[in-house]
Design an enzyme around this catalytic site. Structure first.
Site, PDB file in Angstrom:
ATOM      1  N   GLY A   1       0.819  -1.206   0.000  1.00  0.00           N
ATOM      2  CA  GLY A   1       0.000   0.000   0.000  1.00  0.00           C
ATOM      3  C   GLY A   1       0.851   1.253   0.000  1.00  0.00           C
ATOM      4  O   GLY A   1       0.587   2.208  -0.746  1.00  0.00           O
ATOM      5  N   ASP A   2       1.880   1.282   0.836  1.00  0.00           N
ATOM      6  CA  ASP A   2       2.806   2.409   0.857  1.00  0.00           C
ATOM      7  C   ASP A   2       3.472   2.593  -0.496  1.00  0.00           C
ATOM      8  O   ASP A   2       3.557   3.706  -1.032  1.00  0.00           O
ATOM      9  CB  ASP A   2       3.893   2.173   1.906  1.00  0.00           C
ATOM     10  CG  ASP A   2       3.424   2.458   3.318  1.00  0.00           C
ATOM     11  OD1 ASP A   2       2.644   3.409   3.505  1.00  0.00           O
ATOM     12  OD2 ASP A   2       3.845   1.738   4.237  1.00  0.00           O
ATOM     13  N   LEU A   3       3.985   1.514  -1.033  1.00  0.00           N
ATOM     14  CA  LEU A   3       4.739   1.602  -2.291  1.00  0.00           C
ATOM     15  C   LEU A   3       3.845   2.055  -3.443  1.00  0.00           C
ATOM     16  O   LEU A   3       4.225   2.913  -4.245  1.00  0.00           O
ATOM     17  CB  LEU A   3       5.380   0.251  -2.603  1.00  0.00           C
ATOM     18  CG  LEU A   3       6.417  -0.217  -1.570  1.00  0.00           C
ATOM     19  CD1 LEU A   3       6.813  -1.658  -1.830  1.00  0.00           C
ATOM     20  CD2 LEU A   3       7.646   0.683  -1.594  1.00  0.00           C
TER      21      LEU A   3
ATOM     22  N   GLY B   1       2.992   5.753  -3.194  1.00  0.00           N
ATOM     23  CA  GLY B   1       4.095   6.557  -3.702  1.00  0.00           C
ATOM     24  C   GLY B   1       4.147   6.570  -5.218  1.00  0.00           C
ATOM     25  O   GLY B   1       4.352   7.610  -5.848  1.00  0.00           O
TER      26      GLY B   1
END
Length: 391
Positions: free
Chosen positions: A179-181, A184
């Site tokens: 989710g973070d990646l 971004g």
């Protein structure tokens, strides 16, 4: 001390300045992608402790009194670090001067924090009307749950990804902070479009994404199974819900993966595996999906007769997509990985030469880019302030 700016002299974004106020992973990953593309990325961190990912570990490397987190190293190459207390007048003045010179600002504060610091969108565009702002939150900037903190595994669960992953009845997270990646990456896509639009309008705009948005955005066919077909997807392990055979199978000495995407490939695969392509249970993809358990059993019975490499060689000769399940050490030792520039060497001020996973994008006819090591906290305090003083 390395002059990071010397590494930002090549690439499509050479000459662009990015102010990175983000911490943890989603925003830093976006900033690192821009640095890989040639932008000058200035990471603003709190004095004393900096980005919290500097404390995430083990593993830690380097001296005991100045440990370096391998987590921080993963998402902060090609950046300069400057420290500032954004609640102080001196910190606010520094940020104002950075915004005046910047093309992009990245932030992943909770909704409302930047406004309370005195740098809401209106103020940012008052300082610099051409500024493109990338704002990444956990669950979006508005709506009934806008104020929630956003951490990857929480978002994976809330966004349904864990219900699709792992074995039936056992929700599982993806093995990287997906989710973070993705947030971004989506953020970079949006801000590049905003920079292109700025060439026509002369003005920047705010680009917003979130961990929730990024994860729902990759539901792909699993999403339409529900929204269009009314069929609720669930985890089924290492096999595809709509294509068969497509998944992980056991040979005599280990696992391999096979993807048979159409009925022509099925006939070629069946010949390799010694199966009847016209078996009434398996003659079409729809039938193979309906009888997946039986098909998997037939394939694993056949594959048990020989080791993995025997089958991979035969499948490759027949034009069938197949592959191993590699551990990460095997991935980084694999010549194909190295041939794609997916490992880069950098010179770290405490660790010396270290090898990092490299950027996923490269450009034809461009020389290999040199990369700067992730910075020490405040490593570029003097050089950044001197640059700002030059006007």
């Amino acid at each position: 001390m390395a002059d990071t700016q010397e590494f930002a002299d090549a690439g499509p974004l050479a000459g662009y300045v990015v102010v990175d106020l983000s911490r943890a992973l989603a925003g830093p990953h976006a900033g690192m992608m821009l640095g890989d593309l040639g932008a000058r990325v200035i990471k603003v961190e709190a004095p004393g402790h900096g980005d919290e990912s500097r404390t995430w570990g083990p593993p830690f490397l380097g001296p005991n009194d100045q440990p370096v987190s391998s987590y921080f190293l993963s998402c902060n190459r090609n950046k300069e670090s400057v420290t500032a207390d954004l609640k102080s007048e001196a910190g606010k003045e520094l940020l104002t001067r950075l915004v005046e010179r910047a093309d992009v600002l990245i932030e992943n504060f909770r909704t409302g924090v930047l406004e309370r610091l005195g740098f809401g969108v209106e103020r940012l565009h008052e300082i610099n009307p051409r500024l493109v702002v990338l704002s990444i939150t956990g669950f979006g900037p508005d709506g009934p749950e806008a104020g929630r903190a956003g951490y990857d595994q929480i978002a994976q669960g809330e966004a349904g990804i864990m219900s699709l992953t792992g074995e039936p009845g056992h929700p599982a997270k993806v093995g990287v902070p997906i989710g973070d990646l993705l947030a971004g990456m989506y953020g970079v896509s949006g801000l590049l479009a905003a920079l292109l639009e700025r060439e026509r309008t002369g003005r920047g705009r705010v680009v917003r994404t979130s961990l929730l948005s990024a994860l729902v955005g990759v539901h792909a066919f699993q999403g339409t199974r529900w929204t269009v077909a009314g069929e609720l997807p669930h985890a089924i392990g290492n096999h595809h819900p709509s294509i068969a055979p497509y998944g992980l199978f056991n040979a005599a000495d280990g696992a391999l993966q096979v993807a048979v995407g159409n009925d022509v490939s099925w006939r070629a695969f069946a010949a390799v595996a010694g199966l009847d392509p016209d078996d009434p249970r398996f003659a079409t993809n729809r039938l193979r999906v309906q009888h997946r358990d039986e098909l998997v059993a037939e394939i694993e019975k056949a594959f048990a007769a020989h080791p993995r490499d025997h089958w991979l060689a035969r499948l490759d000769a027949a034009g069938i997509a197949s592959g191993k399940v590699r551990s990460l050490d095997e991935v980084y030792e694999w010549e194909q990985t190295r041939s794609q520039g997916l490992l880069v060497d950098v010179e770290h001020p405490l660790l010396g030469t270290v090898q990092l996973p490299g950027p996923a994008v490269r450009f034809d006819d461009a020389p290999p880019k040199r990369h700067a090591a992730p910075p020490l906290l405040g490593e570029h305090d003097e050089t950044v302030r001197a640059w700002l003083a030059e006007g």
